[in-house]
Scaffold this motif. Sequence first.
Motif, PDB file in Angstrom:
ATOM      1  N   LYS A  11      51.353 -17.417  19.336  1.00  0.00           N
ATOM      2  CA  LYS A  11      50.729 -16.586  20.362  1.00  0.00           C
ATOM      3  C   LYS A  11      50.338 -17.418  21.581  1.00  0.00           C
ATOM      4  O   LYS A  11      50.456 -16.963  22.719  1.00  0.00           O
ATOM      5  N   VAL A  12      49.875 -18.647  21.345  1.00  0.00           N
ATOM      6  CA  VAL A  12      49.498 -19.524  22.450  1.00  0.00           C
ATOM      7  C   VAL A  12      50.713 -19.857  23.309  1.00  0.00           C
ATOM      8  O   VAL A  12      50.680 -19.767  24.543  1.00  0.00           O
ATOM      9  N   TYR A  13      51.824 -20.226  22.672  1.00  0.00           N
ATOM     10  CA  TYR A  13      53.017 -20.589  23.423  1.00  0.00           C
ATOM     11  C   TYR A  13      53.641 -19.397  24.144  1.00  0.00           C
ATOM     12  O   TYR A  13      54.295 -19.551  25.174  1.00  0.00           O
ATOM     13  N   LYS A  14      53.450 -18.195  23.596  1.00  0.00           N
ATOM     14  CA  LYS A  14      54.068 -17.009  24.197  1.00  0.00           C
ATOM     15  C   LYS A  14      53.193 -16.336  25.252  1.00  0.00           C
ATOM     16  O   LYS A  14      53.631 -15.384  25.890  1.00  0.00           O
ATOM     17  N   ALA A  15      51.981 -16.818  25.436  1.00  0.00           N
ATOM     18  CA  ALA A  15      51.081 -16.198  26.409  1.00  0.00           C
ATOM     19  C   ALA A  15      51.701 -16.227  27.801  1.00  0.00           C
ATOM     20  O   ALA A  15      52.225 -17.247  28.244  1.00  0.00           O
ATOM     21  N   GLN A  16      51.633 -15.107  28.493  1.00  0.00           N
ATOM     22  CA  GLN A  16      52.231 -14.972  29.817  1.00  0.00           C
ATOM     23  C   GLN A  16      51.200 -14.932  30.942  1.00  0.00           C
ATOM     24  O   GLN A  16      51.561 -14.853  32.111  1.00  0.00           O
ATOM     25  N   SER A  17      49.933 -14.985  30.604  1.00  0.00           N
ATOM     26  CA  SER A  17      48.886 -14.940  31.620  1.00  0.00           C
ATOM     27  C   SER A  17      47.657 -15.658  31.093  1.00  0.00           C
ATOM     28  O   SER A  17      47.546 -15.945  29.892  1.00  0.00           O
ATOM     29  N   PHE A 131      48.563 -29.905  29.592  1.00  0.00           N
ATOM     30  CA  PHE A 131      49.667 -29.710  30.533  1.00  0.00           C
ATOM     31  C   PHE A 131      50.939 -29.477  29.720  1.00  0.00           C
ATOM     32  O   PHE A 131      51.734 -30.379  29.475  1.00  0.00           O
ATOM     33  N   THR A 132      51.077 -28.247  29.278  1.00  0.00           N
ATOM     34  CA  THR A 132      52.167 -27.865  28.388  1.00  0.00           C
ATOM     35  C   THR A 132      52.565 -26.426  28.700  1.00  0.00           C
ATOM     36  O   THR A 132      52.091 -25.844  29.678  1.00  0.00           O
ATOM     37  N   GLU A 133      53.392 -25.844  27.874  1.00  0.00           N
ATOM     38  CA  GLU A 133      53.902 -24.496  28.116  1.00  0.00           C
ATOM     39  C   GLU A 133      52.781 -23.467  28.179  1.00  0.00           C
ATOM     40  O   GLU A 133      51.967 -23.373  27.269  1.00  0.00           O
ATOM     41  N   GLY A 134      52.746 -22.703  29.273  1.00  0.00           N
ATOM     42  CA  GLY A 134      51.808 -21.608  29.393  1.00  0.00           C
ATOM     43  C   GLY A 134      50.361 -22.013  29.560  1.00  0.00           C
ATOM     44  O   GLY A 134      49.459 -21.186  29.390  1.00  0.00           O
ATOM     45  N   GLY A 166      57.406 -27.365  35.829  1.00  0.00           N
ATOM     46  CA  GLY A 166      56.026 -27.159  36.246  1.00  0.00           C
ATOM     47  C   GLY A 166      55.646 -27.885  37.516  1.00  0.00           C
ATOM     48  O   GLY A 166      54.482 -27.810  37.948  1.00  0.00           O
ATOM     49  N   GLY A 167      56.583 -28.607  38.115  1.00  0.00           N
ATOM     50  CA  GLY A 167      56.310 -29.258  39.387  1.00  0.00           C
ATOM     51  C   GLY A 167      55.476 -30.514  39.312  1.00  0.00           C
ATOM     52  O   GLY A 167      54.865 -30.926  40.307  1.00  0.00           O
ATOM     53  N   PHE A 168      55.458 -31.170  38.166  1.00  0.00           N
ATOM     54  CA  PHE A 168      54.625 -32.364  38.027  1.00  0.00           C
ATOM     55  C   PHE A 168      55.118 -33.522  38.886  1.00  0.00           C
ATOM     56  O   PHE A 168      54.306 -34.274  39.444  1.00  0.00           O
TER      57      PHE A 168
END
Length: 210
Positions: A11-17, A131-134, A166-168
């Motif tokens: 659920k954490v990785y799939k969060a869109q907002s 600093f990871t996905e979502g 992510g533009g790092f």
Amino acid sequence: MSERRSEGLEKVYKAQSGDELASAYSTWSTDYDRENLSSGYCLPFMISAWVSRHVPRDAGPLLDAGCGTGLSGPAMRALGYSVVEGLDFSEEMLALAARREAYDVLKRATLGETLPWADDHFAAFFSTGVFTEGHAPASGLYELCRITRPGGHAIFTVRDKVFDSGGFAGVFGRLSSRGIWTPVEESPFFRAYAIDEPDVLLKAYVFRIG
């Protein structure tokens, strides 16, 4: 993907907002430590190696940026860092972190927004798995640098999958070109989980502020 990946992590990785992410962590908070540690999650403890390598114990207050349940706090205390503060966007996570009694101050704040500390407050900030996905945007580094004093350090990890997307690279370059920080150390890629999730790879970065 690991067959043992928990529903909470999914659920954490799939969060869109931000709201979805906050809801996912709220639901997962009570099982977060047990599930992550059973998979060999090592980032909260590994970060202490980079902090102790670069930051003297008497340098001043440290910030655990995205402290979660506070796994890093006791490790920093054990190494002799006497003043550690923390931020997280999840009230439930902060409540668990407070129980560890390893943080002098805990504040609810969101990386990527204005942070509730004065300029140059910290001797260093450290951050793992944020600093990871979502999760936190690269732009969050600007505020973290603002509240870290000249001569201090920025110590954090970035997931391989978000460094480019992510533009790092752009944020790193702008902070360097403006003289806000100077690169000190960059690790090779390493696993965030010692047992499961072999595809979750990160690098640790160390910069000197000013």
